[in-house]
Scaffold this active site. Sequence first.
Site, PDB file in Angstrom:
ATOM      1  N   LYS A   1      -0.085  -2.010   2.552  1.00 37.24           N
ATOM      2  CA  LYS A   1       1.199  -2.622   2.207  1.00 37.24           C
ATOM      3  C   LYS A   1       1.488  -3.850   3.064  1.00 37.24           C
ATOM      4  CE  LYS A   1       2.646  -0.106  -1.240  1.00 37.24           C
ATOM      5  NZ  LYS A   1       2.711  -0.714  -2.601  1.00 37.24           N
TER       6      LYS A   1
ATOM      7  N   SER B   1       6.248  -2.057   1.199  1.00 36.34           N
ATOM      8  CA  SER B   1       6.935  -0.903   1.770  1.00 36.34           C
ATOM      9  C   SER B   1       7.339  -1.198   3.199  1.00 36.34           C
ATOM     10  CB  SER B   1       6.017   0.324   1.746  1.00 36.34           C
ATOM     11  OG  SER B   1       6.518   1.361   2.573  1.00 36.34           O
TER      12      SER B   1
ATOM     13  N   TYR C   1      -2.089   3.498   4.083  1.00 38.98           N
ATOM     14  CA  TYR C   1      -0.959   3.021   3.275  1.00 38.98           C
ATOM     15  C   TYR C   1      -0.276   1.834   3.941  1.00 38.98           C
ATOM     16  CZ  TYR C   1       3.551   3.107   0.850  1.00 38.98           C
ATOM     17  OH  TYR C   1       4.676   2.761   0.139  1.00 38.98           O
TER      18      TYR C   1
END
Length: 267
Positions: free
Chosen positions: A166, A149, A162
């Site tokens: 990632k 991401s 997150y």
Amino acid sequence: MTILDRFAITDQVAIVTGAGRGLGAATAVALAEAGADVLISARTERQLERVAEQVRATGRRCLVVPADLSDLDAVAGLAQAAYDEFGRLDTVVNNVGGTFPTEFLKTSNEFLNEAFSFNVTTAHALTRAAVPLMLKDSDKQKSVVTISSMMGRTADRGFIAYGTAKAALAHWTRMAAQDLAPRIRVNGIYVGSIMTSALEYVAGQPELMSQLETKTPLGRVGEPEDIAAGVLYLASPAGQYVTGKLLEIDGGIQQPTLDLGFPDVAP
């Protein structure tokens, strides 16, 4: 071989995780349209069956394996399931992942560990199980594609778990490419804002959607097929001289596009 022939993966076999909807579903269909048979897995069988119908409509075979992909044994077992069903394994697309944005002080150690496991360890478990099976075709180049991401290369509030996971997945991709070269290429995609279920709430808020669009140089949110096209490039002979790289398919963004409004930390 024409340039279009380089994008064909006729009679190859791919695994796509998180394939019940969104990026995974679009990727599974794209790989089938390019000639591959596909194993698809996610938690919800009903969603997978809808994707399988689209895959089979292309004339390719599809194996549906409902599973809790946070279970490392289950995710690793997909490799053997694909090989047993189709007799070969060429591509693994590590798409499953994600976690909810959370304020720093509300991000527990357990939450961070779970985010890392779901985004990184699942990819490692499946790829590690797949590699011996991929290598059984001694003269064929194979491919692994990870879905990272843009939050893995930028920073913003609320994405400590997150974004860190990632970013780790992106570097795992680079490291695995070194370990598995030259027989297996390993690449990934830094995904920007794509219109999937994750953006359903934002799509219903005109102010938030406007924020996303105006901060994106191309002026729009992406489509799942934008990512699927990138996966096909990396998995096909078109990408045969690419390994250890992360494509940025994000509309040109260089900074986060959505302010979630998390406040300053306070005593």
